[in-house]
Design a protein around this motif. Structure first.
Motif, mmCIF file in Angstrom:
data_model
loop_
_atom_site.group_PDB
_atom_site.id
_atom_site.type_symbol
_atom_site.label_atom_id
_atom_site.label_comp_id
_atom_site.label_asym_id
_atom_site.label_seq_id
_atom_site.Cartn_x
_atom_site.Cartn_y
_atom_site.Cartn_z
ATOM 1 N N ILE A 131 0.850 -1.198 0.000
ATOM 2 C CA ILE A 131 0.000 0.000 0.000
ATOM 3 C C ILE A 131 0.883 1.244 0.000
ATOM 4 C CG2 ILE A 131 -1.697 1.285 1.356
ATOM 5 C CD1 ILE A 131 -2.794 -1.437 2.280
ATOM 6 N N GLU A 132 1.973 1.183 0.770
ATOM 7 C CA GLU A 132 2.912 2.312 0.827
ATOM 8 C C GLU A 132 3.533 2.555 -0.558
ATOM 9 O OE1 GLU A 132 4.654 5.504 1.902
ATOM 10 O OE2 GLU A 132 3.201 4.457 3.154
ATOM 11 N N ARG A 133 3.826 1.425 -1.261
ATOM 12 C CA ARG A 133 4.393 1.554 -2.608
ATOM 13 C C ARG A 133 3.400 2.260 -3.542
ATOM 14 N NH1 ARG A 133 3.118 -1.072 -6.814
ATOM 15 N NH2 ARG A 133 2.077 -2.763 -5.733
ATOM 16 N N VAL A 134 2.127 1.856 -3.439
ATOM 17 C CA VAL A 134 1.102 2.493 -4.276
ATOM 18 C C VAL A 134 0.970 3.964 -3.899
ATOM 19 C CG1 VAL A 134 -1.346 2.522 -4.860
ATOM 20 C CG2 VAL A 134 -0.142 0.355 -4.668
ATOM 21 N N ALA A 135 1.047 4.251 -2.581
ATOM 22 C CA ALA A 135 0.984 5.648 -2.152
ATOM 23 C C ALA A 135 2.130 6.441 -2.774
ATOM 24 C CB ALA A 135 1.052 5.725 -0.628
ATOM 25 N N GLY A 136 3.304 5.797 -2.863
ATOM 26 C CA GLY A 136 4.448 6.446 -3.510
ATOM 27 C C GLY A 136 4.152 6.734 -4.974
ATOM 28 N N GLU A 137 3.507 5.778 -5.647
ATOM 29 C CA GLU A 137 3.141 5.992 -7.061
ATOM 30 C C GLU A 137 2.171 7.167 -7.179
ATOM 31 O OE1 GLU A 137 3.352 1.271 -8.349
ATOM 32 O OE2 GLU A 137 1.645 2.479 -8.992
ATOM 33 N N VAL A 138 1.229 7.233 -6.212
ATOM 34 C CA VAL A 138 0.248 8.332 -6.254
ATOM 35 C C VAL A 138 0.960 9.666 -6.051
ATOM 36 C CG1 VAL A 138 -1.754 9.346 -5.108
ATOM 37 C CG2 VAL A 138 -1.650 6.883 -5.478
ATOM 38 N N ARG A 139 1.900 9.692 -5.071
ATOM 39 C CA ARG A 139 2.621 10.948 -4.814
ATOM 40 C C ARG A 139 3.409 11.392 -6.037
ATOM 41 N NH1 ARG A 139 3.119 9.173 0.546
ATOM 42 N NH2 ARG A 139 4.919 7.879 0.039
ATOM 43 N N ALA A 140 3.881 10.421 -6.834
ATOM 44 C CA ALA A 140 4.724 10.765 -7.983
ATOM 45 C C ALA A 140 3.915 11.264 -9.176
ATOM 46 C CB ALA A 140 5.556 9.542 -8.387
ATOM 47 N N ILE A 141 2.588 11.203 -9.083
ATOM 48 C CA ILE A 141 1.763 11.649 -10.213
ATOM 49 C C ILE A 141 1.836 13.164 -10.317
ATOM 50 C CG2 ILE A 141 -0.596 11.832 -11.118
ATOM 51 C CD1 ILE A 141 -1.189 9.177 -9.800
ATOM 52 N N THR A 142 2.221 13.646 -11.475
ATOM 53 C CA THR A 142 2.276 15.086 -11.688
ATOM 54 C C THR A 142 1.014 15.497 -12.436
ATOM 55 O OG1 THR A 142 3.495 14.695 -13.709
ATOM 56 C CG2 THR A 142 4.786 15.154 -11.730
ATOM 57 N N PRO A 143 0.667 16.793 -12.322
ATOM 58 C CA PRO A 143 -0.580 17.230 -12.960
ATOM 59 C C PRO A 143 -0.647 16.863 -14.434
ATOM 60 C CG PRO A 143 0.273 18.947 -11.550
ATOM 61 C CD PRO A 143 1.310 17.854 -11.565
ATOM 62 N N GLY A 144 0.489 16.911 -15.124
ATOM 63 C CA GLY A 144 0.478 16.621 -16.557
ATOM 64 C C GLY A 144 0.502 15.124 -16.849
ATOM 65 N N GLY A 145 0.670 14.331 -15.807
ATOM 66 C CA GLY A 145 0.842 12.894 -16.018
ATOM 67 C C GLY A 145 -0.460 12.208 -16.360
ATOM 68 N N ALA A 146 -0.945 12.430 -17.558
ATOM 69 C CA ALA A 146 -2.260 11.927 -17.949
ATOM 70 C C ALA A 146 -2.264 10.405 -18.011
ATOM 71 C CB ALA A 146 -2.659 12.512 -19.294
ATOM 72 N N GLU A 147 -1.104 9.830 -18.294
ATOM 73 C CA GLU A 147 -1.078 8.376 -18.489
ATOM 74 C C GLU A 147 -0.740 7.662 -17.181
ATOM 75 O OE1 GLU A 147 2.584 10.195 -18.599
ATOM 76 O OE2 GLU A 147 0.915 10.536 -19.967
ATOM 77 N N ALA A 148 -0.838 8.381 -16.043
ATOM 78 C CA ALA A 148 -0.506 7.774 -14.756
ATOM 79 C C ALA A 148 -1.385 6.562 -14.499
ATOM 80 C CB ALA A 148 -0.687 8.798 -13.647
ATOM 81 N N HIS A 149 -0.780 5.508 -13.957
ATOM 82 C CA HIS A 149 -1.505 4.271 -13.696
ATOM 83 C C HIS A 149 -0.851 3.593 -12.498
ATOM 84 C CE1 HIS A 149 -3.954 0.769 -14.758
ATOM 85 N NE2 HIS A 149 -2.912 0.070 -14.334
ATOM 86 N N LEU A 150 -1.678 3.176 -11.523
ATOM 87 C CA LEU A 150 -1.137 2.520 -10.336
ATOM 88 C C LEU A 150 -1.136 1.021 -10.561
ATOM 89 C CD1 LEU A 150 -3.132 4.490 -7.637
ATOM 90 C CD2 LEU A 150 -0.917 5.046 -8.636
ATOM 91 N N SER A 151 -0.054 0.368 -10.180
ATOM 92 C CA SER A 151 -0.020 -1.080 -10.351
ATOM 93 C C SER A 151 -0.615 -1.743 -9.123
ATOM 94 C CB SER A 151 1.420 -1.541 -10.575
ATOM 95 O OG SER A 151 1.998 -1.964 -9.365
ATOM 96 N N SER A 152 -1.450 -2.783 -9.332
ATOM 97 C CA SER A 152 -2.105 -3.458 -8.214
ATOM 98 C C SER A 152 -1.378 -4.744 -7.869
ATOM 99 C CB SER A 152 -3.566 -3.739 -8.563
ATOM 100 O OG SER A 152 -3.613 -4.504 -9.748
ATOM 101 N N GLU A 153 -0.197 -4.906 -8.419
ATOM 102 C CA GLU A 153 0.572 -6.129 -8.200
ATOM 103 C C GLU A 153 0.942 -6.272 -6.724
ATOM 104 O OE1 GLU A 153 4.794 -7.985 -9.568
ATOM 105 O OE2 GLU A 153 3.967 -6.383 -10.792
ATOM 106 N N GLY A 154 0.741 -7.471 -6.151
ATOM 107 C CA GLY A 154 1.130 -7.735 -4.774
ATOM 108 C C GLY A 154 0.185 -7.148 -3.748
ATOM 109 N N LEU A 155 -0.868 -6.481 -4.185
ATOM 110 C CA LEU A 155 -1.787 -5.880 -3.223
ATOM 111 C C LEU A 155 -2.777 -6.910 -2.708
ATOM 112 C CD1 LEU A 155 -2.815 -2.415 -4.672
ATOM 113 C CD2 LEU A 155 -1.504 -2.875 -2.628
ATOM 114 N N PRO A 156 -3.171 -6.794 -1.432
ATOM 115 C CA PRO A 156 -4.240 -7.667 -0.949
ATOM 116 C C PRO A 156 -5.505 -7.396 -1.747
ATOM 117 C CG PRO A 156 -3.485 -6.171 0.788
ATOM 118 C CD PRO A 156 -2.654 -5.892 -0.412
ATOM 119 N N SER A 157 -6.303 -8.436 -1.984
ATOM 120 C CA SER A 157 -7.455 -8.285 -2.874
ATOM 121 C C SER A 157 -8.475 -7.302 -2.315
ATOM 122 C CB SER A 157 -8.114 -9.645 -3.106
ATOM 123 O OG SER A 157 -8.485 -10.196 -1.850
#
Lengths: 224, 451
Positions: free
Chosen positions: B194-220
């Motif tokens: 979850i922390e890793r996904v939070a890191g991905e979210v933090r890295a999203i910049t306003p222009g990052g239209a193609e931003a996508h979070l990976s759900s790999e390894g996450l609890p269902s």
């Protein structure tokens, strides 16, 4: 000089074509990326003027494709100014020049002439500004009809100024162009060199002047 | 669930609940076991007494009158040497003692008088100490009472209790520890994803239209949240793309006619008419550019993740405008530290802000007057002129859109400084104008003090 004009706006193309013809270019005009690509492949042009926005594709993609296939001719890009994107900066660093829309025809002609003077052209060219002339092949400098003797570094600096007349050269640009990577450099080396060149040009009666913009750089022009 | 509980971390909630479950689950059975053990001890005592009474009854010859008790030697010896731990007494129906193990048994006989056969009862020792446990039965017309004491007393059940409790704790504590460890380990692994996904979210910049979070390894359980966020990102990205395409299209559609106009004016013969038309076209061009800049700033937040050297971009912007300044017979000077001055932000936007400040100075001060530009380590960017300055009453409103100074010339668009203020604000900086010592205006973009 054969010039390929790629511009889809009919009116603007017509005005550009007339202006460029008046400046001595033999102009072929195409309005689509497909026609432009076919014309560039035929390969008989000295220079091209390319609008980036074409009805059937992006001019920059076309250029990248042709460059990858070995296209060497100089290309002047016409672009609508996009202040907030780095696209213009990318072009600037890419080596080819660009002109922002709207533009004055004089500006386009001046940029084209500068591009044609690039050192990758096999033939030496004479660059003339006011009564000052420089032959880039044999590095002879003429003021009016008299030869002027300059040191190797002064010649290098003069060529730099004359190729980019009317535009600012920063100290960093001059240092990179004239001095080797590992060369020990006095902090005022560029100032001293510019001062010497300016004195020699003035002494010989040259009309172009080198302006100093403190903290910014230097600029040569030939304004009365 | 109370609000306070709702704010507790998952780990804290689990720890407390597991503690309760394990306490009940381990100590509960222990209590039942102790109860069962105590019951077993009691019934053991009862059976022992019944056996003891049986021995007496078997050896009592009731055919004789009075009856005769003939205990085997070993048994008689046991009674004699038990130190009154074992007692018996044989009574007749009148309550008279017929046989007894020792004189101490008289108390037993006395108490047994009031009891009915088949019951268990306690007999208080005259010398104090724990009481005898006694039992009475019948043998023909006679009564036999037996008692024993000092062996299966409360200390036994206490020690059984202690053993069981400590046994429970010995098994319960490691079980509790292992359960908590496994729980926390599992949670920590899940939370790392979850922390890793939070890191991905933090890295999203306003222009990052193609931003996508990976759900790999996450609890269902978390995956639907990530999928929903991805959907939202996709929709935002598409909206951003539409805005961007609109401003790009608008830029092209607006600039092309201005370009045609400019080119057409260039075909006119030189003269005053051409010069004034050319100036009009230049102003129109500037207005179009700045309207587009405003639209682009409004359309979407700028990605602000570049390390920008203010010295480099200010020098670049000033160098681009310097030929125009020289044409107007101005001097231009830039003062800056030798090293870079780095800020976090958007390079193109900052360059535009500096360009607008210098253009503003060139438009609103007389030809021939100097324009100076400063970058300070504050960080701050200053553009200083020797023009008429800005009246105190106008210093705030001058940065608003289309709020032009009444004294301004007609060449301004009323947008340049608003763009500067907007870009400064996006960078956490502030745009302001003050009076320059010695005359003129000092425009400034200033970042807050770095403390």
């Amino acid at each position: 000089m054969r010039l390929l004009l790629v511009e889809d706006e009919r009116e603007l193309a017509g005005l550009l074509k007339a202006g460029l013809k008046a400046a001595g270019f033999a102009v072929d005009h195409v309005a689509t990326a497909a026609d432009a690509e076919a014309a560039l492949i035929s390969g008989s042009y000295d220079i091209a003027v390319l609008d980036l926005r074409l009805p059937d594709g992006d001019g920059l993609d076309l250029l990248r494709r042709r460059r990858a296939a070995g296209l060497t001719l100089p290309v002047l890009i016409l672009t609508a100014r996009d202040s907030l994107s780095d696209r213009v900066k990318g072009l600037e660093q890419g080596g080819d020049d660009y002109v922002l829309k709207p533009f004055h025809i004089d500006e386009v002609v001046a940029r084209l002439r500068a591009l044609l003077r690039r050192p990758n052209q096999a033939l030496g060219v004479n660059i003339v500004i006011g009564n000052l002339g420089l032959n880039t092949m044999d590095l002879r400098v003429m003021v009016a009809d008299d030869p002027l003797t300059l040191s190797r570094r002064e010649l290098g600096l003069l060529e730099l100024f004359m190729r980019r007349a009317g535009r600012v050269l920063t100290k960093e640009v001059i240092e990179q162009a004239l001095y080797g990577f590992n060369e020990e450099l006095e902090s005022n080396a560029v100032e001293v060199l510019v001062h010497r060149l300016r004195r020699k040009l003035a002494g010989a009666g040259a009309t172009p002047t080198i302006h100093t913009l403190r903290g910014i750089g230097y600029l040569m022009d030939d304004m009365p | 669930m109370t609000a306070a509980l709702a704010r507790w971390s998952l780990k804290r909630r689990l720890a407390i609940r597991l503690l309760i479950v394990l306490t009940v689950g381990v100590l509960g059975p222990s209590v039942v076991m102790v109860g069962a053990a105590l019951w077993a001890i009691n019934s053991m005592d009862d059976r022992a007494l019944q056996d003891q009474a049986g021995d007496i009854v078997r050896n009592l010859d009731i055919t004789a009158s009075p009856p005769v008790l003939r205990l085997p030697a070993a048994l008689a010896d046991s009674y004699a040497t038990s130190g009154d731990s074992y007692l018996y007494v044989v009574l007749d129906a009148a309550g008279d003692i017929l046989a007894t193990s020792s004189p101490a048994a008289e108390i037993l006989a006395h108490v047994a008088d009031d009891m009915s056969p088949g019951v268990f009862f306690l007999v208080t020792r005259p010398a104090g100490g724990s009481p005898w446990y006694a039992y009475m039965t019948t043998a023909g017309p006679y009564f036999v009472a037996v008692a024993q004491g000092g062996l299966h007393d409360d200390t036994l059940s206490d020690s059984v209790m202690r053993d069981l409790v400590s046994f429970s704790l010995v098994t319960a504590l490691p079980l509790l520890a292992v359960t908590l460890l496994v729980t926390f380990w599992t949670l920590n692994r899940a939370f790392r994803q979850i922390e890793r996904v939070a890191g991905e979210v933090r890295a999203i910049t306003p222009g990052g239209a193609e931003a996508h979070l990976s759900s790999e390894g996450l609890p269902s359980e978390i995956a639907p949240l990530v999928a929903a966020v991805n959907d939202a990102l996709f929709r935002l990205g598409r909206a951003y793309e539409v805005e961007k395409r609109f401003t790009t299209d608008a830029a092209h559609e607006l600039r092309t006619p201005v370009a045609v106009l400019t080119a057409r004016i260039d075909t006119l013969p030189p003269g005053a008419t051409r010069d004034s038309l050319s100036a009009d076209a230049a102003r129109l061009s500037r207005l179009v550019s700045q309207m587009l800049d405003v639209a682009r700033l409004d359309a979407a937040p700028l990605p602000m993740n570049e390390h920008v050297d203010l010295v480099a971009i200010v020098r670049e912007a000033v160098a681009a405008l310097a030929p125009l300044a020289l044409r107007d017979r101005r001097t231009m000077e830039m003062r800056a530290p030798d090293g870079p001055v780095i800020v976090e932000g958007h390079e193109g936007a900052l360059r535009l802000a500096v360009t607008n400040l210098v253009e503003n100075a060139m438009l609103h001060t007389p030809h021939g007057t100097p324009i100076d530009v400063e970058v300070t380590p504050q960080p701050a960017i200053r553009v200083l002129d020797r023009g008429p300055g800005v009246a105190e009453a106008e210093r705030a409103s001058i940065f608003e859109r289309f709020q032009r100074s009444p004294s301004a010339t007609s060449s301004g668009t009323g947008l340049g400084l608003a763009i500067v203020a907007e870009i400064a604000a996006r960078h956490g900086a502030q745009a302001a104008v003050t009076e320059r010592p010695g005359g003129g205006a000092a425009f400034e973009i200033r970042w807050p003090d770095a403390d």
